[in-house]
Scaffold this active site. Structure first.
Site, mmCIF file in Angstrom:
data_model
loop_
_atom_site.group_PDB
_atom_site.id
_atom_site.type_symbol
_atom_site.label_atom_id
_atom_site.label_comp_id
_atom_site.label_asym_id
_atom_site.label_seq_id
_atom_site.Cartn_x
_atom_site.Cartn_y
_atom_site.Cartn_z
ATOM 1 N N HIS A 114 0.840 -1.201 0.000
ATOM 2 C CA HIS A 114 0.000 0.000 0.000
ATOM 3 C C HIS A 114 0.868 1.241 0.000
ATOM 4 O O HIS A 114 1.923 1.276 0.619
ATOM 5 C CB HIS A 114 -0.967 0.012 1.187
ATOM 6 C CG HIS A 114 -0.331 -0.230 2.521
ATOM 7 N ND1 HIS A 114 0.062 -1.492 2.933
ATOM 8 C CD2 HIS A 114 -0.012 0.621 3.523
ATOM 9 C CE1 HIS A 114 0.585 -1.400 4.144
ATOM 10 N NE2 HIS A 114 0.559 -0.127 4.529
ATOM 11 N N HIS A 116 0.918 5.108 1.058
ATOM 12 C CA HIS A 116 0.261 6.167 1.843
ATOM 13 C C HIS A 116 0.395 7.475 1.058
ATOM 14 O O HIS A 116 1.494 7.797 0.572
ATOM 15 C CB HIS A 116 0.984 6.388 3.176
ATOM 16 C CG HIS A 116 0.902 5.252 4.148
ATOM 17 N ND1 HIS A 116 0.017 5.241 5.201
ATOM 18 C CD2 HIS A 116 1.612 4.109 4.243
ATOM 19 C CE1 HIS A 116 0.184 4.125 5.910
ATOM 20 N NE2 HIS A 116 1.156 3.428 5.351
HETATM 21 P P1 DGP Z 1 1.433 0.444 7.440
HETATM 22 O O1 DGP Z 1 1.863 0.795 8.828
HETATM 23 O O2 DGP Z 1 2.278 1.133 6.387
HETATM 24 O O3 DGP Z 1 1.327 -1.044 7.218
HETATM 25 O O4 DGP Z 1 -0.012 1.079 7.276
HETATM 26 C C1 DGP Z 1 -1.190 0.401 7.429
HETATM 27 C C2 DGP Z 1 -2.258 1.448 7.498
HETATM 28 O O5 DGP Z 1 -3.499 0.822 7.284
HETATM 29 C C3 DGP Z 1 -2.350 2.177 8.823
HETATM 30 O O6 DGP Z 1 -2.022 3.545 8.631
HETATM 31 C C4 DGP Z 1 -3.797 2.009 9.261
HETATM 32 C C5 DGP Z 1 -4.478 1.498 8.034
HETATM 33 N N1 DGP Z 1 -5.526 0.539 8.292
HETATM 34 C C6 DGP Z 1 -5.391 -0.641 8.957
HETATM 35 N N2 DGP Z 1 -6.572 -1.274 9.013
HETATM 36 C C7 DGP Z 1 -7.455 -0.497 8.332
HETATM 37 C C8 DGP Z 1 -8.850 -0.630 8.047
HETATM 38 O O7 DGP Z 1 -9.515 -1.606 8.401
HETATM 39 N N3 DGP Z 1 -9.420 0.389 7.353
HETATM 40 C C9 DGP Z 1 -8.716 1.474 6.924
HETATM 41 N N4 DGP Z 1 -9.382 2.412 6.238
HETATM 42 N N5 DGP Z 1 -7.406 1.630 7.173
HETATM 43 C C10 DGP Z 1 -6.789 0.653 7.876
#
Ligand code: DGP
Length: 136
Positions: A114, A116
């Site tokens: 992903h 950001h």
């Molecule tokens: P990372 O730390 O780079 O793996 O970022 C994962 C991100 O994903 C973190 O910033 C929070 C987001 N995230 C985790 N679970 C969910 C979810 O269920 N919904 C959404 N919208 N974001 C999520």
């Protein structure tokens, strides 16, 4: 509720990730862009006024950026172009930051590639330092 850093210490590869469930619409998300290959939705733990994630719908083995190979070139390019396109859609004309966290030290907590995209206000630089206890 643990921090992203804490989550990253125990996170690992999963057969079905939380993002797969978002793609499958099994769990809700604030989706702001979708096409055949990519999905963009707002991060649940926003770190700035605008914070969204761009993910491949089919991650094709890309649990993280470290798994990227020549065969992923087109998909990776599409994700970057999508990040820029959605940033424009979100009116981030004054700038924004793109971040890909990789592995434990990079604070990756979801093993589904992903990007950001963070913006909507002035960001600082450098983005983060080395943790005190880790550097001593
Ligand atoms: P990372 O730390 O780079 O793996 O970022 C994962 C991100 O994903 C973190 O910033 C929070 C987001 N995230 C985790 N679970 C969910 C979810 O269920 N919904 C959404 N919208 N974001 C999520």
């Amino acid at each position: 509720m643990s921090t992203e850093e804490e989550k990253a210490q125990i996170a690992g590869e999963e057969e079905v990730t939380i993002f797969d469930k978002i793609v499958a619409k099994e769990i809700p998300a604030d989706v702001i862009y979708e096409d055949d290959l990519a999905l963009a939705f707002r991060d649940i733990n926003a770190t700035a006024k605008v914070h969204f994630l761009v993910i491949p719908k089919d991650r094709q083995g890309l649990t993280g950026i470290s798994k990227s190979e020549e065969k992923h070139k087109e998909l990776l390019g599409h994700l970057m172009i999508t990040a820029a396109k959605v940033a424009e859609q979100e009116n981030l004309s004054d700038g924004y930051r793109i971040v890909i966290n990789e592995g434990k030290f990079g604070c990756q907590s979801v093993y589904h590639l992903h990007i950001h995209v963070i913006g909507g206000e002035q960001l600082g630089w450098p983005p983060t330092g080395i943790k005190e206890e880790a550097s001593s």
